[in-house]
Each structure stands twice: as C-alpha cells, then as structure tokens.
Design an enzyme around this catalytic site. Structure first.
Site, mmCIF file in Angstrom:
data_model
loop_
_atom_site.group_PDB
_atom_site.id
_atom_site.type_symbol
_atom_site.label_atom_id
_atom_site.label_comp_id
_atom_site.label_asym_id
_atom_site.label_seq_id
_atom_site.Cartn_x
_atom_site.Cartn_y
_atom_site.Cartn_z
ATOM 1 N N GLU A 206 0.745 -1.171 -0.263
ATOM 2 C CA GLU A 206 0.195 -0.068 0.061
ATOM 3 C C GLU A 206 0.858 1.727 -0.049
ATOM 4 O OE1 GLU A 206 -2.397 -0.269 3.300
ATOM 5 O OE2 GLU A 206 -3.754 -2.132 2.026
ATOM 6 N N GLU B 272 -6.570 -7.984 -1.049
ATOM 7 C CA GLU B 272 -7.391 -8.017 0.657
ATOM 8 C C GLU B 272 -8.478 -8.084 0.319
ATOM 9 O OE1 GLU B 272 -5.100 -5.598 3.519
ATOM 10 O OE2 GLU B 272 -3.248 -5.903 2.821
#
Length: 818
Positions: A182, A253
């Site tokens: 991320e 995710e």
C-alpha cells in the site's frame, strides 16, 4: 467414505499436481495469471503462520481448501524473523518454510507478501525496531541505508524459498509474490524520494529472478512488469483496473470483516456483502481474489500494533480458533463453486456488458455455441426487481448478483443464503476461584535513586525501550518546602497508558485510544515536606504500524508539572531517572525457572497494589475443543502459559455499549501440558484473579433457514445442466435444501425447533407461524437424529402434504450437536 478422508485423498492427488517433479511456468496477460499455459481464476485466503500454531496449520489449510480456495496467502514478518541484526529465527510459529510446505502438501498454491513493510496490524508494520538506530535512515524512501537493509532481508527470504524449491518455477507452490505494501497511500509524503524508491523496489524484486510474477497492492502506478492490485471491500466498484492492458485484475485484500481496536465494537461484514463484491469483481474480468483474512488468528505476545486486540479478524470464515464461521464459510464455498462452473466461457469467450434497467446490468461471457455464462446484477439496495435476459425473466433481490453458468439457469444468488448457520458456545472447564491456589508478587515501584539511566530531559519512549518492553519508568525527586498544601500533578503524554505513583503510592492513571493519541493526567496529590519521589509508568499497547516516516513517531511523556498554592514547578527539563521494563519482566517471572527467582506471597495477604503478578497452576481441559482463558474479571495486562505469552488483555477498556472488546483469550492446545500448567498474569489495575476460568469453545448448534425461493445447492446445478442438454427434462432432484452438519466428533442429538410452513424469526429467535406442518418435527428427527450430516429438501411431499396451499413455504430447523 467420511468427508474429511475424501478431502484428504483428493488433496493427495492434487498435491501431486502442485508439487510436480518439474518446474511450472507462471506468467500473465490481461485476462489472468497463466500457469503452464492455462488461464486461471483463483480464490485465495490469508492465513498468517505466526498468528496460529504449526499444529493448527494442516487443519486450517484443509478447511480453506474445502471452502473452495486455490491459494493460501501470507505476509512475511521481518521483525519476527530478524529481531536483532543478523540474528534470524525461523523456529516454531516462525517456520515459514514448514508452512509453505504444508500448503504444497495439500495441493494448493501459495502467495507470499514479503513487503518487508507489511502493516497488517502488526507491531511497527513488521519492521524491526533496530532499523531506527541506523544513522540517517528513512524508511520506505529513496534512502540508501533503508534500501540496503530491505534488499538484504527480501533476498534472504527469496533465497530460502529457492533453496527449498518452493517457487512454482522450481516445481513448488508459490505462484505470486508481493513487494512493498500500500505504498500508494504514502508515496506523495516522500515527495521526490517516493517515485525513485518505488521503481527501485520493483526492479530489486524482479531482479531476484523467482520465476513468478510480483504484485504491488494499492499502487496504481506499479512499474512494469509488477502487477498493480486492489485492497478494500468493494474492488469491483473502486478499482480503476490494471495499469496496463497486459496485466490481470487482482484483488489482494478483500476484507472479510475489519481489525478491531480496544474500545471499539466488532465490525461485522455479512456473507451476502462479501459474495456480492467478489461476484462483481469476477464479473468485470477480475481473475484473483484474496480474502483478508480467511483465518485471522491471534496476536500472541506483544505482536499486535497500537491498540489492536489480541484476537485478530475473529469474524473471518474461519474464526480465531479455526472453527467454521457460518454462514460466511459455506456461502463463499457456494459462490466459488458457481463461478468455477463458468470457467470455460469466462477464460476463452467474448466479454460483453449490457444494461437491464436503471440500476441493473448483465456481464456476459460467450464461447462457442454451448459455452455461455452470465452475471445479472441488481445494484438497487432497496428493491427486488424482475429483469429480462435472453427472453427469460429473472428475479433479483436487492443488492445481489445471480450467476448463470449456462446463461439460462441461476446457480447462485449472492443475497440468498442456503448454507447453515452455527452457534459458538462456551463451556467452563475449570474455575480458578480457590484463594489458596493463587500467589502474588508485587512489582517494585522504582524511584529516582533506583535508576542508572539518567538524562536532564524527558526521553522518547520507543527509542529508549527499543521495543524490548511495553513499559518505561520516568522517575524524578524534588524538595518541597511546604506542608498541608494542595498540589496537582499535570502530565501530558503520547503514551497509550500512564500510571502515576507519588512516594510509592498509586495516585492515578489515564490512557489514550486509537483515535485519541495524547492522554492528559491531572490529579490532586499529597506531598511530603522534604524530598518527594514521583514515578510515572509510560505504557505502550503495541507500536504504530502505518503511515509515512514511521521512524519519526514519538511516544512517552511530554511534559510534567506540579501545581501548588504557591508556585507551579515545570519538571520537563529536569534530572530524570529511567528504567526500561518491569523487574518481573527482567527476571522472567512468567517462566518456570524465572518464577522461582522471586518470593511469592499468598493471594490477598497484604494490601492490594497496582502492578501485581499472579501465579497459579491448572490442568488442561479434556478433549480437543479449543481452549480459552476467560479474563472478564481482570483489568489490563498480559498473560503467559508455560512461559508463552498469549497476548495483552485490556478488559477494562469498554466499548460505547459498556462491554469489553475482548474477554476470552486463545490458548492453543500445543501450549499446554496435561497437568500443572503454569499461568502467570501481570495485572496493571485492580483485576480479580479468582474470577478467571479455563473455558472451551465449540460449535453446539447448527441451523438452516431456507425457503422455496432459495436456490438448490450449487453442486446440483451441474446435474440439471447435463440433464437439460441431454434429455431436455427437468431434473427433479434439484430443490432448495436445508443442509446441517455438526463438527467432527459430534452428532445431532436434539432438534430444538423445526417448522415447515411460514415460521417467524430466524436462527436466533423463532416461532411457529400461521402455516405449519405438524409432521415437521418427526420428519426432521427421522432425517437427522444421531447423524453428523443431514439434508432435508424444502418440499411438501417430504412432509406428507402441503399444510397450506398457496402460501410460500420455508423450512427452519435448529439442532443441537453433542
């Protein structure tokens, strides 16, 4: 043949294909990953090896596979493996090689997300704290000291995998790896140092020549050939797509619930919502979905990030203890099966989309004259609608997707739950309420005179403890020339918890929260005339795990003032003495040998003191059910069993509903001996150890709630499909069914409720409605009593007759498993 034996034999067969003697070629194009020339749509689940135990891994992986998963994903935990420079640990729960080999043995693929910054609600985002002491280091930036350490660790992990031949290119199970995590969330904060670091990380990873693709999540500008992937709950709606037409759409995710912090209520995400967004992502040419988490597990020891619960993603398809979380597990299993019936047209056919209404649409894949698959989507969150598709009418519940593997027959709808519900029950095995079996040891409250570490300023907490303890004592002494005057102690801090002692006596405490980072303590105190000693204990409940410039974060005490009638004294710049950690930690009183180094007293033999250690022995509960420690009577601290920390607890931190966020703490059976297990509790507050109990967790109730409008089990779709193609006759065996299944070792012993008709309520609360077949109970008892698994069709003939013609029927069955 038993279902688990069948799964085991199938696993052996599939394992032979995954662990084949030769190498596997893993590439990708704009449609999907390609394994040995075959395009793949893959379902993956996150199971983190250190959040469970090696003894649990086989069962967890088997249950994931039974749920229709193809891949097991795990993060890699740098600070767990290299707690000090060049001192590596891959033993026990840290044995990633053993974990990957177990995945391989069960015939599944693996994805390792090396990071090595992982966030993951793991302390310090997985980075070892010793990085902080490297001169000039800036984490996750175009910074040579950090890049040197990062490359060294990533290379270490890659070379370990290569040495064990675990990459698919070597015949192993690993088909995908991740670098960074991320980074797109923080890249801009690093300004001109962000993009060069991003390019370097990608080039470094690819240069390690693993033979399998690399991904970067939440990184829309991931450099070629690294694949950019999506994280979140709604990637079918929010993901802008691959940044190249030659890259597949990957969802790394898909949050099955959300992490929970102390003081917050659990975040419950429904099975229907998860299924909707998975189906939508796949319908829009997505090819890989990873459930984060599929099994969350436990943050043992001090591994949880700031304010994070010890329990992690307990609402995942497999709960903290590895038990099925129904209906989530079963509903997703049905979804996976339905999508896999669509693989031929989806992977080789022509893709089109069309509007079916204002908020309705269809995504269609057409192959040859026979192969066709369709996803009919209703985005309206309120209304059930009827749409026309290929001259046929289809009813779509609110916010749902129907999957038609042949563009004709609905095999699955995301909003219609046909799988069973289950109830997790707690049974107390042993109450630890005998006062004669508890002993206590009071932690020493240090004063300035007891300390050897000194400074003329307030030191930052984390840089002083080096993450060797949650605790740092700040102590000072000063002269007071007045008597019989009121004083106020004022402390501002960035600590998570602060306890204050004046002349050895506790005077007050405060704490922050995940949202309130800077607690203030202001309390009236009494001072002696002459020398006074003030001792302040700064406590952390995990290190921060996210954000830019993590190395710059601060914690601990910021300012200290004593306000009197005559003056205000500011001790911020003053002579301070420090002690890292508690004496009990230094002596390791939580171990068998360490506990003998101190004098333990009979419980309650003297006045209670905050910061007290408690000791007792207990025997392991009989059987194989998961074990928990019920700490509902305690305040805040940490618990050890046979020297192994089962994590921090903070029962006194209540949610807005006035209840603790967590009271039961997982005790893996592998931590236990048969008898005389050593339990050590560190209690910071006013906990009552005689209220502690040893409990077991099990699934004791299963329930099915299925109507005539529900769909039959997905597996039956293939039978109807073949029958219609061959004979053009309706396959009468394909009906909605209530399917009940007790856990292994348990059978249905009692039918708690049964009604075929229009029962009211649900699996939690129910009652017979205006329409009810009086044969409901005997019919269900005949079909299910004494069995572990039973199936009952929602069909009037099963119950002898139609109890009320013209009224839509539902079957609701609640059963007890013993």
């Amino acid at each position: 043949m038993g279902s688990w034996l069948f799964l085991f034999l199938v696993g052996l067969f599939l394992a032979a294909s995954v662990s084949g003697v030769g190498s596997r070629n893993v590439t990708y194009d704009g449609r999907s990953l390609i394994i040995d020339g075959q395009h793949k749509i893959l379902f993956s689940g996150s199971i983190h090896y250190p959040r469970s135990t090696p003894q649990m891994w086989p069962s967890l992986i088997a249950k994931a596979k039974a749920g229709g998963l193809d891949v097991i994903e795990t993060l890699v935990f740098w600070n767990l493996h290299e707690p000090q420079p060049e001192q590596f640990d891959f033993s026990g729960q840290r044995d990633i090689v053993r974990f990957i080999k177990e995945i391989q043995a069960q015939g599944l693929y693996a994805c390792i997300r090396i990071g090595p910054f992982i966030q993951g609600e793991w302390s310090y985002g997985g980075l070892p704290f010793w990085l902080h002491d490297i001169p000039g280091i800036v984490y996750r930036s175009d910074n040579e000291p950090f890049k040197y350490q990062m490359k060294k660790f990533v290379s270490k992990i890659v070379n370990m995998m290569k040495a064990e031949k675990l990459y698919a290119s070597q015949g192993g199970p690993i088909i995908l790896s991740q670098i960074e995590n991320e980074y797109g969330m923080v890249e801009a904060a690093f300004r001109d140092k962000g993009p060069p670091y991003l390019r370097w990380a990608a080039e470094m990873a690819v240069g390690l020549q693993t033979g399998v693709p690399w991904v970067m999540c939440k990184q829309n500008n991931a450099p070629d050939p690294v694949i950019n992937a999506c994280n979140g709950r709604r990637c079918g709606e929010t993901f802008p797509g691959p940044n190249s037409p030659n890259k597949p759409a990957i969802w790394t995710e898909n949050w099955t619930s959300f992490y929970q912090v102390y003081g917050d209520e659990p975040d419950i995400r429904s099975a229907e919502d998860i299924a909707f967004h998975v189906a939508l992502f796949i319908a829009k040419k997505g090819s890989y979905v990873n459930y984060y988490m599929y099994h969350g597990g436990t943050n043992f020891g001090r591994t949880a990030a700031a304010y994070l619960l010890t329990s992690y993603y307990d609402q995942a398809p497999l709960d903290e203890y590895g038990l099925f979380r129904q209906p989530k597990w079963g509903h997703l299993k049905e979804l996976h099966a339905a999508i896999k019936f669509c693989l031929n047209p989806m992977l080789s056919g022509v893709y089109t989309s069309m509007a079916l209404g204002k908020s309705q649409e269809a995504f269609v894949y057409r192959g040859n004259s026979v192969d066709c698959a369709a996803f009919l989507v209703n985005n309206d969150t309120r209304k059930t609608v009827v749409v026309t598709f290929q001259d046929s009418l289809y009813e779509l519940p609110p916010k749902s997707i129907s999957i038609l593997p042949d563009c004709k027959t609905v095999a699955f709808n995301t909003a219609k739950l046909s799988t069973q519900y289950n109830t997790r029950a707690v049974e107390t095995s042993k109450k630890l309420d005998s006062i004669v079996k508890w002993e206590e040891y009071k932690e020493t409250i240090p004063t300035f005179d007891d300390t050897s570490l000194r400074a003329d300023m307030l030191l930052e907490h984390m840089n002083t403890t080096k993450d060797n303890s949650d605790y740092l004592w700040y102590t000072f002494r000063f002269q007071n020339d007045f008597s019989d005057a009121e004083y106020v102690l004022n402390v501002t801090s960035s600590a998570h918890v602060l306890h204050a002692f004046v002349n050895g006596s506790f005077v007050g405490s405060t704490h922050g929260s995940f949202k309130t980072k800077t607690p203030i303590l202001e309390i009236k105190i009494t001072l002696n005339k002459g020398t006074n000693y003030i001792s302040l204990l700064s406590g952390m409940v995990g290190l921060p795990d996210s954000g830019a410039y993590l190395e710059r974060r601060v914690a601990g005490i910021n300012t200290v003032k004593v306000k009197g009638e005559h003056e205000i004294k500011d001790f911020t710049r003053y002579s301070w003495g420090y002690q890292v950690g508690l004496l009990g930690e230094k002596l390791q009183v939580y171990t068998d040998s360490g506990s003998n180094k101190v004098k333990w007293n009979t419980y309650g033999s003297s006045t209670h003191q905050r910061l007290t250690w408690y000791r007792t022995l207990f025997d392991a509960p009989a059987g194989k059910d998961p074990v928990t420690l019920n700490l509902e009577s305690m305040g805040k601290g940490e618990a050890w069993i046979n020297g192994q920390s089962i994590g921090r607890y903070w029962v006194s931190f209540l949610t807005p509903k006035g209840i603790p966020s967590q009271t039961r703490y997982n005790v893996p059976r592998s931590f236990l001996k048969r008898t005389d297990n050593l339990l050590i509790i560190l209690e910071e507050e006013n906990g009552y150890p005689l209220g502690i109990s040893i409990d077991t967790i099990s699934i004791t109730k299963v329930c099915g709630h299925v109507s005539e409008s529900h769909l039959p089990p997905v597996i039956s779709w293939q039978g109807q499909n073949k029958t219609e193609h061959n004979n053009s006759k309706k396959h009468h065996g394909r009906r909605p069914k209530v399917q009940l299944q007790c856990p292994p070792g348990r059978n249905i012993s009692r039918i708690l409720f049964a009604s075929y008709g229009n029962p009211t309520g649900d699996c939690e609360n129910n009652a017979i409605g205006s329409c009810h077949s009086f044969t409901s109970l005997p019919t269900i008892e005949e079909a299910c009593m004494g069995k572990r698994i039973c199936t009952i069709p929602v069909w009037s003939k099963k119950f002898g007759n139609d109890p009320c013609p013209g009224i839509p029927k539902t079957l609701l069955v609640d059963a007890q498993c013993t």
